[in-house]
Design an enzyme around this catalytic site. Sequence first.
Site, mmCIF file in Angstrom:
data_model
loop_
_atom_site.group_PDB
_atom_site.id
_atom_site.type_symbol
_atom_site.label_atom_id
_atom_site.label_comp_id
_atom_site.label_asym_id
_atom_site.label_seq_id
_atom_site.Cartn_x
_atom_site.Cartn_y
_atom_site.Cartn_z
ATOM 1 N N GLY A 15 0.813 -1.208 0.000
ATOM 2 C CA GLY A 15 0.000 0.000 0.000
ATOM 3 C C GLY A 15 0.847 1.259 0.000
ATOM 4 N N LYS A 21 0.704 -0.063 10.185
ATOM 5 C CA LYS A 21 1.007 -1.193 11.067
ATOM 6 C C LYS A 21 1.554 -0.693 12.407
ATOM 7 C CE LYS A 21 2.773 -4.415 8.566
ATOM 8 N NZ LYS A 21 3.909 -4.928 7.783
ATOM 9 N N ASN A 29 -4.051 -4.085 1.440
ATOM 10 C CA ASN A 29 -4.602 -3.378 0.283
ATOM 11 C C ASN A 29 -4.831 -4.346 -0.875
ATOM 12 O OD1 ASN A 29 -3.286 -1.404 2.036
ATOM 13 N ND2 ASN A 29 -3.667 0.072 0.409
ATOM 14 N N GLU A 79 -8.921 -1.132 1.531
ATOM 15 C CA GLU A 79 -7.981 -1.602 2.558
ATOM 16 C C GLU A 79 -8.733 -2.342 3.648
ATOM 17 O OE1 GLU A 79 -5.576 1.449 4.336
ATOM 18 O OE2 GLU A 79 -6.082 2.846 2.753
ATOM 19 N N HIS A 84 -7.527 -9.684 13.825
ATOM 20 C CA HIS A 84 -6.797 -10.889 14.241
ATOM 21 C C HIS A 84 -5.312 -10.523 14.246
ATOM 22 C CE1 HIS A 84 -5.761 -15.125 14.606
ATOM 23 N NE2 HIS A 84 -4.866 -14.948 13.648
ATOM 24 N N ARG A 104 -20.012 4.000 7.864
ATOM 25 C CA ARG A 104 -20.012 5.474 7.765
ATOM 26 C C ARG A 104 -19.241 5.894 6.523
ATOM 27 N NH1 ARG A 104 -14.886 7.463 9.090
ATOM 28 N NH2 ARG A 104 -13.574 5.899 10.072
HETATM 29 N N1 RBF Z 1 -8.843 7.326 6.151
HETATM 30 C C1 RBF Z 1 -9.366 8.569 6.113
HETATM 31 O O1 RBF Z 1 -8.753 9.473 5.565
HETATM 32 N N2 RBF Z 1 -10.612 8.842 6.646
HETATM 33 C C2 RBF Z 1 -11.343 7.883 7.255
HETATM 34 O O2 RBF Z 1 -12.458 8.165 7.713
HETATM 35 C C3 RBF Z 1 -10.791 6.557 7.341
HETATM 36 N N3 RBF Z 1 -11.469 5.571 7.980
HETATM 37 C C4 RBF Z 1 -10.922 4.320 8.046
HETATM 38 C C5 RBF Z 1 -11.623 3.297 8.688
HETATM 39 C C6 RBF Z 1 -11.105 2.017 8.764
HETATM 40 C C7 RBF Z 1 -11.882 0.942 9.477
HETATM 41 C C8 RBF Z 1 -9.831 1.727 8.184
HETATM 42 C C9 RBF Z 1 -9.245 0.341 8.260
HETATM 43 C C10 RBF Z 1 -9.123 2.733 7.545
HETATM 44 C C11 RBF Z 1 -9.652 4.034 7.445
HETATM 45 N N4 RBF Z 1 -8.964 5.059 6.809
HETATM 46 C C12 RBF Z 1 -9.516 6.320 6.751
HETATM 47 C C13 RBF Z 1 -7.736 4.782 6.055
HETATM 48 C C14 RBF Z 1 -6.472 5.089 6.794
HETATM 49 O O3 RBF Z 1 -6.157 6.434 6.538
HETATM 50 C C15 RBF Z 1 -5.414 4.174 6.214
HETATM 51 O O4 RBF Z 1 -5.686 2.853 6.571
HETATM 52 C C16 RBF Z 1 -4.041 4.524 6.669
HETATM 53 O O5 RBF Z 1 -3.740 5.791 6.267
HETATM 54 C C17 RBF Z 1 -3.023 3.647 6.035
HETATM 55 O O6 RBF Z 1 -2.977 3.785 4.651
HETATM 56 P P1 ADP Z 2 0.785 -1.161 3.350
HETATM 57 O O1 ADP Z 2 0.891 0.328 3.239
HETATM 58 O O2 ADP Z 2 1.788 -1.883 2.501
HETATM 59 O O3 ADP Z 2 -0.623 -1.655 3.114
HETATM 60 P P2 ADP Z 2 0.356 -1.579 6.218
HETATM 61 O O4 ADP Z 2 1.157 -0.902 7.288
HETATM 62 O O5 ADP Z 2 -1.071 -1.132 5.990
HETATM 63 O O6 ADP Z 2 1.180 -1.474 4.868
HETATM 64 O O7 ADP Z 2 0.396 -3.123 6.535
HETATM 65 C C1 ADP Z 2 -0.382 -3.989 5.776
HETATM 66 C C2 ADP Z 2 0.184 -5.400 5.714
HETATM 67 O O8 ADP Z 2 0.329 -5.927 7.050
HETATM 68 C C3 ADP Z 2 -0.762 -6.333 5.009
HETATM 69 O O9 ADP Z 2 -0.563 -6.336 3.603
HETATM 70 C C4 ADP Z 2 -0.413 -7.694 5.628
HETATM 71 O O10 ADP Z 2 0.618 -8.317 4.903
HETATM 72 C C5 ADP Z 2 0.083 -7.331 7.041
HETATM 73 N N1 ADP Z 2 -0.869 -7.591 8.144
HETATM 74 C C6 ADP Z 2 -0.511 -8.172 9.327
HETATM 75 N N2 ADP Z 2 -1.574 -8.269 10.148
HETATM 76 C C7 ADP Z 2 -2.644 -7.734 9.485
HETATM 77 C C8 ADP Z 2 -4.027 -7.563 9.853
HETATM 78 N N3 ADP Z 2 -4.512 -7.963 11.038
HETATM 79 N N4 ADP Z 2 -4.849 -6.980 8.928
HETATM 80 C C9 ADP Z 2 -4.357 -6.575 7.733
HETATM 81 N N5 ADP Z 2 -3.065 -6.718 7.344
HETATM 82 C C10 ADP Z 2 -2.189 -7.288 8.203
HETATM 83 MG MG MG Z 3 -2.376 -0.801 4.049
#
Ligand code: RBF
Ligand code: ADP
Ligand code: MG
Length: 170
Positions: A15, A21, A29, A79, A84, A104
């Site tokens: 991503g 993380k 992603n 995403e 877990h 939402r």
């Molecule tokens: N990003 C936003 O900019 N606005 C949001 O309201 C938002 N809600 C999220 C809700 C969930 C359950 C998840 C998993 C992600 C959300 N994100 C949101 C994305 C978040 O910005 C993104 O996962 C991190 O920036 C990593 O790329």
């Molecule tokens: P990226 O920007 O590459 O998506 P993240 O920080 O969002 O990086 O981490 C996502 C990666 O973490 C996933 O692609 C997966 O390999 C690993 N991962 C480990 N635990 C989880 C979890 N509980 N949910 C989603 N991804 C997880």
């Molecule tokens: Mg990600």
Amino acid sequence: MKSLPYFCRGEVIRGFGRGSKELGIPTANFSDSVVDNLPADISTGIYYGWACVGNGDVHKMVMSIGWNPYYKNTKKSMETHVIHTFKEDFYGEVLSVVMVGYIRPERSYDSLEALIAAINNDIEEAKVNLELAEHLKLREDNFFTSTSSTGLATTTTTTASTSQTIMNGH
Ligand code: RBF
Ligand code: ADP
Ligand code: MG
């Protein structure tokens, strides 16, 4: 949304690398083919449902679809945060999900802390809602146990074609 529950699967790609993380909320992603195949009536926003990596166990999940307004992304993403704790990353593996409900819209927040708090609220809401009988039964769906889901993770060529396969309205 008439397309819910919505079944899809595809490869987990790298991503934006913002270290979600490190925030305790990693998000797997989906590849572009999954994002591009979304039906028109699935709007951007936050969803909850069930997810499974490869042929592993089915877990609760929350998913964000859209442009992450907090970060002003120019690319639409899907995403999934699987509720877990995994021992290892699973980049390149096949993630199967069923989206069962909408929480939402995506929005921007004043601070990273506020965004994280909102995501943690989404996780709590998902945990509660998924205990409803109508949602619990989807965890047992054949979608998660069929040979197509277990056979996918082996080569990238099969992944490329099967990630196009959107199973909807099951
Ligand atoms: N990003 C936003 O900019 N606005 C949001 O309201 C938002 N809600 C999220 C809700 C969930 C359950 C998840 C998993 C992600 C959300 N994100 C949101 C994305 C978040 O910005 C993104 O996962 C991190 O920036 C990593 O790329
Ligand atoms: P990226 O920007 O590459 O998506 P993240 O920080 O969002 O990086 O981490 C996502 C990666 O973490 C996933 O692609 C997966 O390999 C690993 N991962 C480990 N635990 C989880 C979890 N509980 N949910 C989603 N991804 C997880
Ligand atoms: Mg990600």
